[in-house]
Scaffold this motif. Structure first.
Motif, PDB file in Angstrom:
ATOM      1  N   HIS A  57       0.584  -1.235   0.133  1.00 54.53           N
ATOM      2  CA  HIS A  57       0.313  -0.075   0.037  1.00 54.53           C
ATOM      3  C   HIS A  57       0.872   1.043  -0.215  1.00 54.53           C
ATOM      4  O   HIS A  57       0.460   1.769   0.223  1.00 54.53           O
ATOM      5  CB  HIS A  57      -0.805  -0.119   1.402  1.00 54.53           C
ATOM      6  N   HIS A  58       2.141   1.179  -0.710  1.00 57.67           N
ATOM      7  CA  HIS A  58       2.911   1.678  -0.128  1.00 57.67           C
ATOM      8  C   HIS A  58       2.758   2.980   0.878  1.00 57.67           C
ATOM      9  O   HIS A  58       2.470   4.117   0.749  1.00 57.67           O
ATOM     10  CB  HIS A  58       3.061   2.724  -1.643  1.00 57.67           C
ATOM     11  N   CYS A  59       3.629   2.890   2.221  1.00 57.64           N
ATOM     12  CA  CYS A  59       3.635   3.599   3.305  1.00 57.64           C
ATOM     13  C   CYS A  59       3.762   4.979   3.202  1.00 57.64           C
ATOM     14  O   CYS A  59       5.074   5.066   2.411  1.00 57.64           O
ATOM     15  CB  CYS A  59       4.085   2.681   4.566  1.00 57.64           C
ATOM     16  N   PRO A  60       3.396   5.658   3.899  1.00 51.85           N
ATOM     17  CA  PRO A  60       3.719   7.223   3.703  1.00 51.85           C
ATOM     18  C   PRO A  60       4.615   8.031   4.269  1.00 51.85           C
ATOM     19  O   PRO A  60       6.088   8.209   4.553  1.00 51.85           O
ATOM     20  CB  PRO A  60       2.736   8.022   3.859  1.00 51.85           C
ATOM     21  N   THR A  61       5.195   6.590   5.776  1.00 52.48           N
ATOM     22  CA  THR A  61       6.188   7.022   6.683  1.00 52.48           C
ATOM     23  C   THR A  61       7.395   5.732   6.027  1.00 52.48           C
ATOM     24  O   THR A  61       8.375   6.633   6.331  1.00 52.48           O
ATOM     25  CB  THR A  61       5.388   6.207   8.492  1.00 52.48           C
ATOM     26  N   PHE A  78       1.487   0.796  -7.652  1.00 56.55           N
ATOM     27  CA  PHE A  78       0.819   1.158  -5.672  1.00 56.55           C
ATOM     28  C   PHE A  78      -0.036   2.397  -6.137  1.00 56.55           C
ATOM     29  O   PHE A  78      -0.592   2.479  -5.132  1.00 56.55           O
ATOM     30  CB  PHE A  78       2.482   1.300  -5.009  1.00 56.55           C
ATOM     31  N   GLU A  79      -0.122   3.345  -6.864  1.00 54.44           N
ATOM     32  CA  GLU A  79      -0.728   4.310  -7.126  1.00 54.44           C
ATOM     33  C   GLU A  79      -2.284   4.226  -7.664  1.00 54.44           C
ATOM     34  O   GLU A  79      -3.160   4.429  -6.680  1.00 54.44           O
ATOM     35  CB  GLU A  79      -0.692   5.221  -8.354  1.00 54.44           C
ATOM     36  N   LEU A  80      -2.547   2.265  -8.098  1.00 50.23           N
ATOM     37  CA  LEU A  80      -3.867   2.155  -8.132  1.00 50.23           C
ATOM     38  C   LEU A  80      -3.935   1.240  -6.337  1.00 50.23           C
ATOM     39  O   LEU A  80      -5.623   1.313  -6.102  1.00 50.23           O
ATOM     40  CB  LEU A  80      -3.957   0.690  -9.278  1.00 50.23           C
ATOM     41  N   ASN A  81      -3.986   0.818  -5.716  1.00 47.08           N
ATOM     42  CA  ASN A  81      -3.617   0.461  -4.902  1.00 47.08           C
ATOM     43  C   ASN A  81      -4.108   1.452  -3.647  1.00 47.08           C
ATOM     44  O   ASN A  81      -4.824   1.143  -2.668  1.00 47.08           O
ATOM     45  CB  ASN A  81      -2.582  -0.545  -4.375  1.00 47.08           C
TER      46      ASN A  81
END
Length: 124
Positions: A57-61, A78-81
């Motif tokens: 989910h490509h964590c922002p942290t 990742f963008e679609l997720n």
């Protein structure tokens, strides 16, 4: 990729164990009656919890690196997720649900704070 699980992932199991230990049982798993099938739901309290893996989910942290091969594919994946996660959240909030998105790194590094936030929401 076959070993990656959609349900009962290690972070999800760790959070469920911590919820039970904290006296916050009584939840349902993958409740199909809701859009997006949240990982954990408290139907009576209208609380939905999604447990997101930092890589998928490509964590922002954490901001995990993209795989070195086929970078365009992974960037789009990742963008679609993330778009799907946002859509699920909006749908549930429009129905009057409180949504928690818990990251894998939060479970491993900040579990007491995560439990406190969930407890505060469930107690309302």
């Amino acid at each position: 990729m076959r070993a990656n699980r959609a349900r009962d992932s290690r972070p999800e199991r760790a959070l469920r164990r911590a919820l039970r230990d904290a006296g916050l049982g009584g939840y349902r798993l993958d409740w199909r009656r809701l859009p997006g099938r949240p990982d954990i739901t408290y139907p009576g309290r209208r609380v939905a919890i999604f447990v997101h893996g930092c890589f998928w989910h490509h964590c922002p942290t954490c901001q995990p690196n993209l795989p070195k091969s086929n970078r365009d594919f992974w960037a789009r994946k990742f963008e679609l997720n993330q778009e799907r996660d946002s859509r699920k959240r909006r749908q549930l909030e429009a129905l009057g649900w409180t949504v928690h998105e818990i990251w894998e790194c939060d479970i491993s590094q900040r579990l007491p704070e995560v439990l406190h936030a969930i407890r505060a929401t469930v107690a309302r």
